[in-house]
Design a protein around this motif. Structure first.
Motif, PDB file in Angstrom:
ATOM      1  N   LYS A   4       0.849  -1.206   0.000  1.00  0.00           N
ATOM      2  CA  LYS A   4       0.000   0.000   0.000  1.00  0.00           C
ATOM      3  C   LYS A   4       0.884   1.256   0.000  1.00  0.00           C
ATOM      4  O   LYS A   4       0.609   2.227  -0.688  1.00  0.00           O
ATOM      5  N   LEU A  32       2.550   1.461  -3.424  1.00  0.00           N
ATOM      6  CA  LEU A  32       1.561   1.872  -4.425  1.00  0.00           C
ATOM      7  C   LEU A  32       1.310   3.374  -4.342  1.00  0.00           C
ATOM      8  O   LEU A  32       1.239   4.070  -5.365  1.00  0.00           O
ATOM      9  N   GLN A  54       1.907   6.005  -7.269  1.00  0.00           N
ATOM     10  CA  GLN A  54       0.798   6.849  -7.768  1.00  0.00           C
ATOM     11  C   GLN A  54       1.177   8.330  -7.713  1.00  0.00           C
ATOM     12  O   GLN A  54       0.824   9.105  -8.610  1.00  0.00           O
ATOM     13  N   ILE A  87       2.626   0.095 -10.673  1.00  0.00           N
ATOM     14  CA  ILE A  87       1.270   0.290 -10.133  1.00  0.00           C
ATOM     15  C   ILE A  87       0.417  -0.937 -10.417  1.00  0.00           C
ATOM     16  O   ILE A  87      -0.297  -1.447  -9.539  1.00  0.00           O
ATOM     17  N   TYR A 127       1.665  -3.786  -8.115  1.00  0.00           N
ATOM     18  CA  TYR A 127       1.291  -3.619  -6.710  1.00  0.00           C
ATOM     19  C   TYR A 127      -0.210  -3.797  -6.507  1.00  0.00           C
ATOM     20  O   TYR A 127      -0.655  -4.362  -5.504  1.00  0.00           O
ATOM     21  N   GLU A 128      -1.006  -3.318  -7.467  1.00  0.00           N
ATOM     22  CA  GLU A 128      -2.463  -3.502  -7.355  1.00  0.00           C
ATOM     23  C   GLU A 128      -2.839  -4.973  -7.453  1.00  0.00           C
ATOM     24  O   GLU A 128      -3.735  -5.436  -6.758  1.00  0.00           O
ATOM     25  N   ASP A 129      -2.098  -5.694  -8.314  1.00  0.00           N
ATOM     26  CA  ASP A 129      -2.332  -7.139  -8.438  1.00  0.00           C
ATOM     27  C   ASP A 129      -1.993  -7.856  -7.128  1.00  0.00           C
ATOM     28  O   ASP A 129      -2.745  -8.710  -6.663  1.00  0.00           O
ATOM     29  N   ASN A 150      -4.669  -7.032  -4.516  1.00  0.00           N
ATOM     30  CA  ASN A 150      -6.029  -7.498  -4.807  1.00  0.00           C
ATOM     31  C   ASN A 150      -6.107  -8.993  -5.064  1.00  0.00           C
ATOM     32  O   ASN A 150      -7.202  -9.526  -5.238  1.00  0.00           O
TER      33      ASN A 150
END
Length: 746
Positions: free
Chosen positions: A368, A371, A375, A470, A473-475, A478
């Motif tokens: 987090k 990420l 971002q 990004i 990290y989102e993968d 999630n």
């Protein structure tokens, strides 16, 4: 002036609450490790302090005194010795599965030598500690809490990436509870964690395909393999460990037993105790097969050599060592740790479960944070790319501005009122700009060389990398499988670099059984001097040296070598000593202090009577105290197995003066310090239990006390010297018990 308020409360309730608060403080804040990082507060604070001081594995060592002082001043408000001891243990490779501190100097030895003072020793973090215990502290992956005086922040838990509770084990005594967790092998633990992550329903038995059992830094052999499944299931039990023993041939057809690994529980003073125990087996004639024992241990490892006789039964002797010494010992397991803020006994699976949950929590917070950074970078990069397309307009805005604030306002909101433009077209285009605050700040701080073609190309590539990060990290955040794979990859990397071969063997071994050499029962003579040094010799040896023996020794007693000595003291106790525990041999041998083989303390206690346990079977004993109390006690009252018992009950400030075997046909004579004498028949003395005070034997004058007690039979002439005067006992007037007696003439 304010009136003081008195709060009325039940004292027992107040004490109860205070004690519970104290107990919980000891349990949570001192003695027990946290299941997440496997560290006690003192260890956690010491490692964090070293990290904060910059004492990394690739930097010079620093004095331990500096580390201890800094830790105590900032984080751990307890004694410096407790902090230094924790630091030393974390650097001792013979105590930890993996050392966490790289020590330089004398950090003690496996044989029990203590570490040098903290002003002499130096330390730094071990590489694994830095990489697996203290990494990513800058990524907001753990909570920081105020220290004891709220002037600093300290981590509530370290972001440890391996199950340290299993790797390094733990020992701690709290209030009403204790923890004892054995060390394990790093490679096996990693494999078990991976297996759990792939199948949450895995059983403890299936986990044990990966974790075979404890792996002690001292090696040795675990001999109760079948018990491990239940121990790991429940978190409690007993592990039996033996030292590694080899038999080597030496010249002359003789053999020697070589111990190259010791049980983990023998670390420290246990080695010295083992050597003493082996010597005692020889001295007490338990074995006659041992010729010599030597400790040849060095920095290369343990080597204890026991030379044996040519025709000795070596297997039987090894079994005797397992049974009679700490060469085979028990490690009590109680896997107690602080889980979710409370102490809990945890099985193997529960520990791994807590560890994996913690890893997912760490990974979630880490990615987090990463990420968010990516971002933010993306936002700035997009602003700079967009700015490069309209760079002439931006330069015109900057040249026409009177302040940075005006320029920034134009870039973010399109406000053109305070800026001078060269053309209306430029002003119209500027009014359409809508950069974010961060983008505008980045544009204002951008240097002109960034407008070079290659720099713009590099910016585009960097933007692509940021977009890829990004997405990655989102993968991870999630997708459970993606995060699990990241954790597994980390574990594999640590295993590849730091895993070592297992040192401890795990097997099922038969119970050690040996045949004891039967001691030939014989009568011996006890010789004990006035200093309490005692030995036994053969009866013929005593007879040959009778004159010297009688002169040099205070107590001489014939007894059986298989029996016991009963030693009665002035304060009303009886101590039992096995005759076998005393050295048997030559007349001129010094002997042992009886304090060493019994509970008797020669500095505080005085011997009143000494007898062989055979005397207990047929005798009655007369007990007489200073205050004139008297009783008969049957010898059978003292036929007990305990080493020490209360032989009689005494009144305040009273003490035993005499204990004698007595027969009803005898007369008793009591003599006092002030010269009073009373003679009465022994049959007038009541028989009592050993726990009774007795009856009064003589009425004493003020400040008088019984000094001497004599027994004799009517018709026998008995002369004694009392107060430098010869007294013939059978000429004394016979009276009744409990009389005042008559005063002797001076």
């Amino acid at each position: 002036m304010e009136e003081s308020q008195i709060i009325r409360t039940e004292y027992s309730e107040l004490m109860k609450k205070s004690y519970i608060d104290y107990a919980m403080s000891v349990i949570i804040s001192r003695a027990l490790p946290d299941v997440r990082d496997g560290l006690k507060p003192v260890q956690r604070r010491t490692l964090y302090d070293m990290y904060e001081l910059g004492i990394r594995y690739d930097r010079p060592y620093r004095k331990c005194a500096r580390i201890v002082g800094d830790t105590m001043g900032k984080y751990h408000p307890h004694g410096d010795s407790s902090i230094y001891e924790a630091l030393v243990v974390m650097a001792q490779e013979f105590k930890k599965g993996m050392i966490l501190v790289d020590g330089h100097g004398n950090f003690g030895s496996i044989e029990g030598d203590g570490a040098a003072a903290m002003r002499y020793t130096e330390a730094r973090l071990a590489k694994i500690t830095q990489e697996a215990y203290l990494a990513d502290l800058d990524k907001d992956i753990i909570d920081f809490v105020p220290n004891f005086d709220e002037t600093e922040k300290e981590p509530a838990v370290l972001p440890v990436r391996i199950p340290n509770l299993l790797l390094n084990g733990a020992e701690g005594i709290a209030v009403g509870m204790a923890t004892s967790i054995p060390t394990h092998n790093l490679g096996e633990i990693v494999d078990a964690v991976k297996a759990y992550m792939k199948n949450n329903d895995i059983t403890t038995k299936q986990l044990m395909k990966y974790i075979k059992g404890p792996d002690f830094p001292t090696g040795g052999i675990v001999v109760n393999k079948d018990d491990l499944a239940e121990i790991y299931e429940t978190g409690t039990g007993k592990i039996k460990i033996r030292g590694k023993v080899d038999v080597e041939e030496i010249k002359g057809g003789r053999k020697k037993i070589v111990i190259s690994e010791i049980p983990y529980t023998m670390i420290g003073a246990g080695i010295g105790k083992f050597l003493n125990d082996v010597c005692n087996l020889v001295e007490t004639k338990k074995t006659s097969d041992i010729v010599d024992i030597s400790n040849q241990s060095s920095k290369e490892g343990i080597r204890i050599v026991i030379e044996v006789k040519r025709d000795a039964d070596v297997d039987n002797l090894i079994n005797m060592l397992y049974k009679k010494t700490r060469l085979e010992d028990t490690f009590g397991v109680n896997m107690l740790a602080v889980a979710d803020g409370r102490p809990e006994v945890l099985g193997l699976k529960r520990i791994i479960e807590h560890h994996v949950d913690f890893q997912f929590e760490l990974a979630t917070r880490k990615y987090k944070t990463l990420l968010k950074k990516e971002q933010d970078k993306k936002e700035i990069q997009e602003g700079l790319i967009k700015a490069c397309d309209v760079i002439d307009l931006i330069i015109e805005i900057l040249r026409g501005s009177s302040s940075i604030r005006d320029a920034k306002e134009c870039l973010t909101t399109g406000a053109t009122e305070k800026i001078k433009f060269k053309s209306k077209r430029s002003e119209k285009m500027a009014s359409m700009l809508r950069f974010t605050d961060r983008q505008a700040q980045a544009i204002l701080e951008m240097r002109l060389y960034k407008l070079i073609g290659l720099e713009i190309e590099a910016l585009m590539k960097e933007h692509e990398t940021t977009l890829a990060n990004i997405a990655k990290y989102e993968d991870i955040l999630n997708n459970y499988d993606s995060m699990a794979q990241v954790i597994i990859d980390d574990l594999d990397a640590l295993k590849k670099e730091y895993a070592v071969k297992r040192k401890t063997k795990i097997e099922n071994a038969e119970e050690a059984v040996f045949e004891e050499n039967k001691v030939q029962e014989q009568e011996v003579v006890l010789l004990m001097d006035r200093f309490g040094y005692a030995k036994t010799v053969d009866g013929s040896v005593y007879e040959r040296n009778r004159e010297a023996a009688d002169k040099e020794n205070k107590y001489i007693l014939r007894c059986m070598n298989t029996g016991k000595l009963c030693l009665f003291t002035a304060d009303g106790k009886m101590h039992q000593i096995k005759v076998m525990d005393l050295p048997y041999g030559k007349f001129r041998d010094k002997g042992f202090p009886i304090d060493n083989v019994s509970n008797f303390d020669s500095t505080k206690e005085e011997i009143v009577y000494l007898c062989d346990d055979r005397e207990l079977f047929f005798s009655k004993f007369l007990f007489v105290t200073k205050q004139g109390m008297i009783k008969k006690v049957a010898g059978s009252e003292f036929q007990v197995t305990k080493r020490t018992i209360a032989a009689t009950k005494l009144q305040d400030e009273d003490a035993l003066v005499s204990i004698r075997p007595i027969r009803d046909a005898q007369d008793v004579v009591l003599m006092t310090e002030n010269g009073f004498v009373l003679r009465f028949p022994a049959e007038e003395v009541s028989e009592k239990k050993k726990g009774a005070v007795g009856v009064r034997g003589m009425k004493l004058q003020k400040n008088d006390s019984v000094e001497e007690v004599y027994l004799f039979e009517e018709g026998t002439e008995s002369k004694v010297i009392f107060h430098e005067k010869e007294v013939t006992l059978n000429r004394l007037k016979r009276a009744k018990r409990d009389g005042t007696g008559t005063r002797m003439r001076k």
